[in-house]
Each structure stands twice: as C-alpha cells, then as structure tokens.
Scaffold this active site. Structure first.
Site, short mmCIF file in Angstrom:
data_model
loop_
_atom_site.label_atom_id
_atom_site.label_comp_id
_atom_site.label_asym_id
_atom_site.label_seq_id
_atom_site.Cartn_x
_atom_site.Cartn_y
_atom_site.Cartn_z
CG ASN A 436 -1.88 -1.25 1.13
OD1 ASN A 436 -2.24 -1.72 0.05
ND2 ASN A 436 -2.24 -1.78 2.27
N GLY A 487 7.36 -21.24 1.12
CA GLY A 487 8.11 -22.47 0.92
C GLY A 487 8.97 -22.43 -0.33
#
Length: 550
Positions: A436, A487
C-alpha cells in the site's frame, strides 16, 4: 525594416557575448583547461578513439546529475496470475531519457483457497480496480510531481508521495461525505406516531439475562467479534511501489546493491562501503526429493495429521535423517494464524477438525508445545488480536524463551507510526509488509521505532507476489532480525532465497558477515528489558548475516 533588422542583430550579438562569458566563467570555475591538459598529456601515446573516450569521460563528470523525467505504471501479473502493479523509472542522463529500472509489488489482497465463487468474483473486481487506479495515479499525477527530482533524494521523493496520498485521502473523505448526505436527503426519516412501551420491570431477585430456574454458575466471557479490517484506499499501492522503484534507481545509478542504499537511509551517519562484484553461490547440491501431499498457495506442503504435535515429530525425524540437530542447526517458528481457526458459532478455536479449544485452553496448548519442543522459538499470531488477555498470558508464560509475534494481529505500518502503540496486542515482535502506501522512509521509521522499544522486526512477503527480489535487500538493509518467506516452491519464492545466498556471498567477500547465532529473548514482564538491551541494535553487517541465516 533596416533599423528593425539592425536592432535584432545587435540583440543576438549581445546574447552570444553573454553566453561566451558564462562559458568562460564555467570553464574557469571547473578548471577545465587544466583537466584537458592533463588528459592530453596522459593520452599522448593512445589512439584517437581512446583520446575521444577519455574526453567523453572527462566531460561526463561535469554533466548534470540524473533526475527523474518519467514514471510509468503498468498492469502485470503476479506469481499466481493475478493483476498487480509494475513501476518503471526513467531518468534524464546527459540530456537523454533512459529507462533505469522497474519493480513489481504485491497487492494487499489475500489469496483465498476455499472462498465462495461470489467472494472470489467480488475480490477480483476490487483487485482490478485497485491496480487500475494505481496505474492511473503513476502515469498521470505522480510522474508530473516527480519530474526533475533527483532519485538520490529519497526523503524528498517520499515527501512528495505522502503529500499526494494525503490529498487523495481527503478527496475520498469528501466524496464519501457527499454520498452520505445525498442518501440522507433522499430517504426521509420516519417519525413514530406512538412511542414504544418501556420493557416490563424484572421480577425481584432475577438478574437481567438470567433464565427462569437456572442456577448460578460461571459463565465464560462472550467471544468478541472480529474488528473490522483497516480501510485501504483504492490505488494506494502506487505510493509504496514508486518509493521502492526510486530507491532501486538510486542504487543502480550509484552502482551498488539495493541493500546498501537502504542501509544508508537507516544509518546515514555510517555510509556502508561499496560492495565488490559478487560470485555465484557455491552451495552443496541436493538430490530432488519426491513430494507428497498438497502444495498450498504459499508454496508449502500441507499434510493431514491426527494430533497437534505430529507435524513437529515428523520434522524432528526428517532432521535426524539429514544429520541436523534441532535447536542448533534448525529452529522452528509456528505460524498459528489463529484468526483463521476461530469458529464463531462455538466461540472457540478449531485447532483440528472437530477439536475445539477456548482461548484460555490455547495458552496451555502453546506452553505445552514450547516445553516439549525446545526448538520452537516463535509463535506467530497465536490468538486473534481481540483476545488481548490471552496475548498477555502467553507473553508472561513464554516471553523469556520464545518470540511472540504479531502479524495479522498487528496494525498496519501507517497506524503504527501514527499512534506508536506497537504492543497492542502484547508481543515481542512484529511482521512488517511493504504494501500500500508504505514508503522507504516509513520502513526506516517503523524499524527504528521497534528497535527503540526492544522489539524485533521481521519482514514478510505477501500472499501473492512476483519474482521481484527487492524484499530481501530491504530486509538486509533495514537490519531486521528475520525474514519470512514462503516455501521453496515456484519461482517467485525461490528467487528470493537465491538473493539471500547472493547477498551472503557479497558480505563474506567484503568481510562484513558476522556469525552471531545466539538467540536473545526479552522477558516481557520486565519493564527495563535488560535481556534485549544487552543484545543491542543490529549493525548493517549483522543484519545481513541474520537475514542470510534465516
């Protein structure tokens, strides 16, 4: 006609004489004749092409420093094929515009795996509108505001972006107030003709809310509803993206890595040394292991289990087979994501399918896990942020041997900087995300705030991201304690791990990589925070070591 032509000729002559005088003064002030004489003496035995090259280098040093001439926003796809924002920076270098760099940032939207089709469709529309608005901001107002600004002046760039964002916030506020007033004027308020009768008085000895014949017993506190999400102004991602792009532009023009540029912003009194050319990572080769189970959108393997501790026991067995010692070679942090576990119909957390626990019982669960598995050094979002009492209880019980981390339970960076309440709920560290309207100056300010409060900073990646690896440079340059990545699956994740290895190699070559593997936890019950104070703030070199380590 003759007099008019003669007057114009005299005016042109005076202008030429004025330009010649300015040129002579410029040459005199910059000692150009001496520089040319030294250059010619040093290139006496060189070929003409070499002489011209040296002359070009000499005059290039006298050229005006690069300035931003254009900022371009584009709608591109992120790592999961959803729309996001790309920003390109063009600078004027020796009177010619040149494309310096580009960055791709993630949106603030979370990826929902099991959401309803209606929710998915509504979120896709909101996401597309947010990206389209950001592209419009960048290509219209922001590029005009930043024309002529030096990319090396990050503070000036961020100030321009902040002022622009504040004006957009004010416009949005005025628009909402206008819409509300139009709705109020269009719908008349009904006036009741007969006032409602007051409720009958309670019978003596009967408390309000108590059923007839019920015995006095302990009643659990009702579960507080989730707090509404912080509003996000549509298009705000343009602010953070442009700020990051300008920082990366400054790094490229200075011919140094982005993490050194960010470190210079946080430690202006200690400018970091210029990095040497990097080499490839010489890690050991590993055979491809077969993967079973389902891969989540975060690139993590998800498995089914019968007990809470079964995944931890599985990891212990894997580490034993690999020759890794838990608690020494590998530490664990459990991302509880408790806000996703709450079953509001029962008022309890569903820790497993069909297994529910109250907030108080969750405290006992975490204490038991930390006792049985000492390699667990952190719990991330162990409760919803509304369960403040349980945050306090867990911090009191485990704060001296575990990190209690707030991620989704934390406020946004803008809110943290606004009120400074970083311990609501009570925690020992926060996970920060560059999304943002967060600028580079905001990241520096919030990490300085956390350092002053003896809290650890963790930089985390959003749910849906791109293969842009700037996040790693930000983590190293800001000196955060850990970096939270997904991951080892898919390019947008693996590229960030590769960037960690590359920075580690650079720091080793420059002898700037330390080895401080000791984990120091703060006793959150002690107001003086002696344990955290003993550790002290991390230097840029130590910050690089920690980020590379994790």
């Amino acid at each position: 006609m003759g007099e008019e032509g003669g007057g114009r000729s005299c005016g042109t002559t005076r202008e030429l004489q004025k330009l010649k005088q300015q040129a002579l003064e410029y040459y005199r002030e910059n000692d150009v004749p001496r520089r040319l004489e030294e250059l010619l003496n040093s290139t006496f035995y060189l070929q003409p092409a070499d002489v011209y090259g040296h002359l070009a280098n000499c005059f290039s040093k006298l050229a005006k420093p690069p300035t931003i001439c254009k900022v371009v926003g584009k709608n591109v796809l992120d790592g999961v094929g959803l729309p996001t924002l790309q920003v390109e920076i063009f600078c004027t270098i020796q009177n010619f515009p040149k494309n310096i760099c580009s960055v791709v940032v993630a949106t603030h939207f979370e990826v929902q795996e099991n959401a309803s089709p209606e929710l998915v469709e509504a979120e896709e529309a909101d996401r597309l509108q947010a990206v389209s608005t950001a592209v419009q901001w960048v290509n219209e107002a922001i590029t005009q505001e930043l024309q002529g600004v030096a990319p090396s002046d990050q503070a000036a760039v961020d100030q321009v972006l902040r002022a622009f964002f504040e004006s957009k916030v004010q416009e949005d506020k005025e628009r909402r107030e206008l819409d509300r007033s139009l709705e109020d004027s269009a719908v008349p308020t009904p006036v009741p003709l007969i006032p409602p009768a007051p409720p009958p008085p309670l019978p003596p000895g009967k408390k309000k809310g108590q059923k007839q014949g019920a015995k006095d017993s302990f009643i659990e506190k009702p579960v507080l509803p989730p707090e509404p999400a912080e509003p996000v102004l549509c298009g705000s991602m343009a602010i953070g993206a442009v700020s990051l792009a300008v920082a990366k532009t400054c790094a490229m023009l200075s011919d140094r890595p982005l993490y050194l540029t960010v470190a210079a912003l946080k430690h202006p009194q200690l400018p970091p040394p210029k990095a040497e050319p990097k080499k490839g990572h010489n890690g050991s080769k590993r055979g491809h292991q077969p993967v079973t189970g389902k891969m989540s959108h975060l690139g993590c393997l998800t498995i089914t289990y019968d007990t809470i501790e079964q995944p931890l026991i599985l990891i212990q067995g894997i580490c034993a087979n690999l020759g890794l010692e838990m608690g020494t070679n590998l530490h664990l942090a459990i991302n509880c994501a408790a806000h996703e576990l709450m079953d509001y119909s029962k008022g309890k957390y569903e820790v497993m399918t069909g297994a529910h626990k109250s907030a108080a019982e969750m405290v006992d669960l975490y204490v038991d896990l930390a006792t049985r598995f000492p390699s667990v050094i952190a719990f991330i979002d162990p409760f919803r942020k509304e369960d403040s009492e349980q945050w306090d209880s867990l911090s009191n019980a485990l704060g001296s041997r575990c990190y209690i981390i707030a991620a989704s339970a934390s406020k946004s960076i803008s809110r943290l900087l606004e009120d400074g309440a970083i311990s609501t709920p009570k925690s020992s560290g926060l996970i920060l995300k560059h999304t943002n309207q967060t600028t580079m100056s905001d990241l520096v300010e919030v990490t300085n705030l956390l350092d002053s409060k003896k809290h650890i900073s963790i930089l985390g990646s959003p749910d849906a991201e791109s293969s842009d690896d700037s996040l790693v440079d930000l983590a190293v340059g800001l000196g955060v304690r850990f970096i939270k990545l997904g991951g080892l699956s898919r390019g947008e994740r693996v590229t960030k791990y590769n960037r960690v290895f590359a920075i580690e190699d650079e720091l080793v070559q420059n002898r700037a990589l330390g080895f401080n593997e000791e984990l120091t936890f703060s006793d959150l019950n002690e107001e003086d925070g002696k344990a955290a104070e003993a550790a002290g703030p991390l230097s840029p070199a130590e910050a690089g070591e920690e980020s590379a380590e994790v």
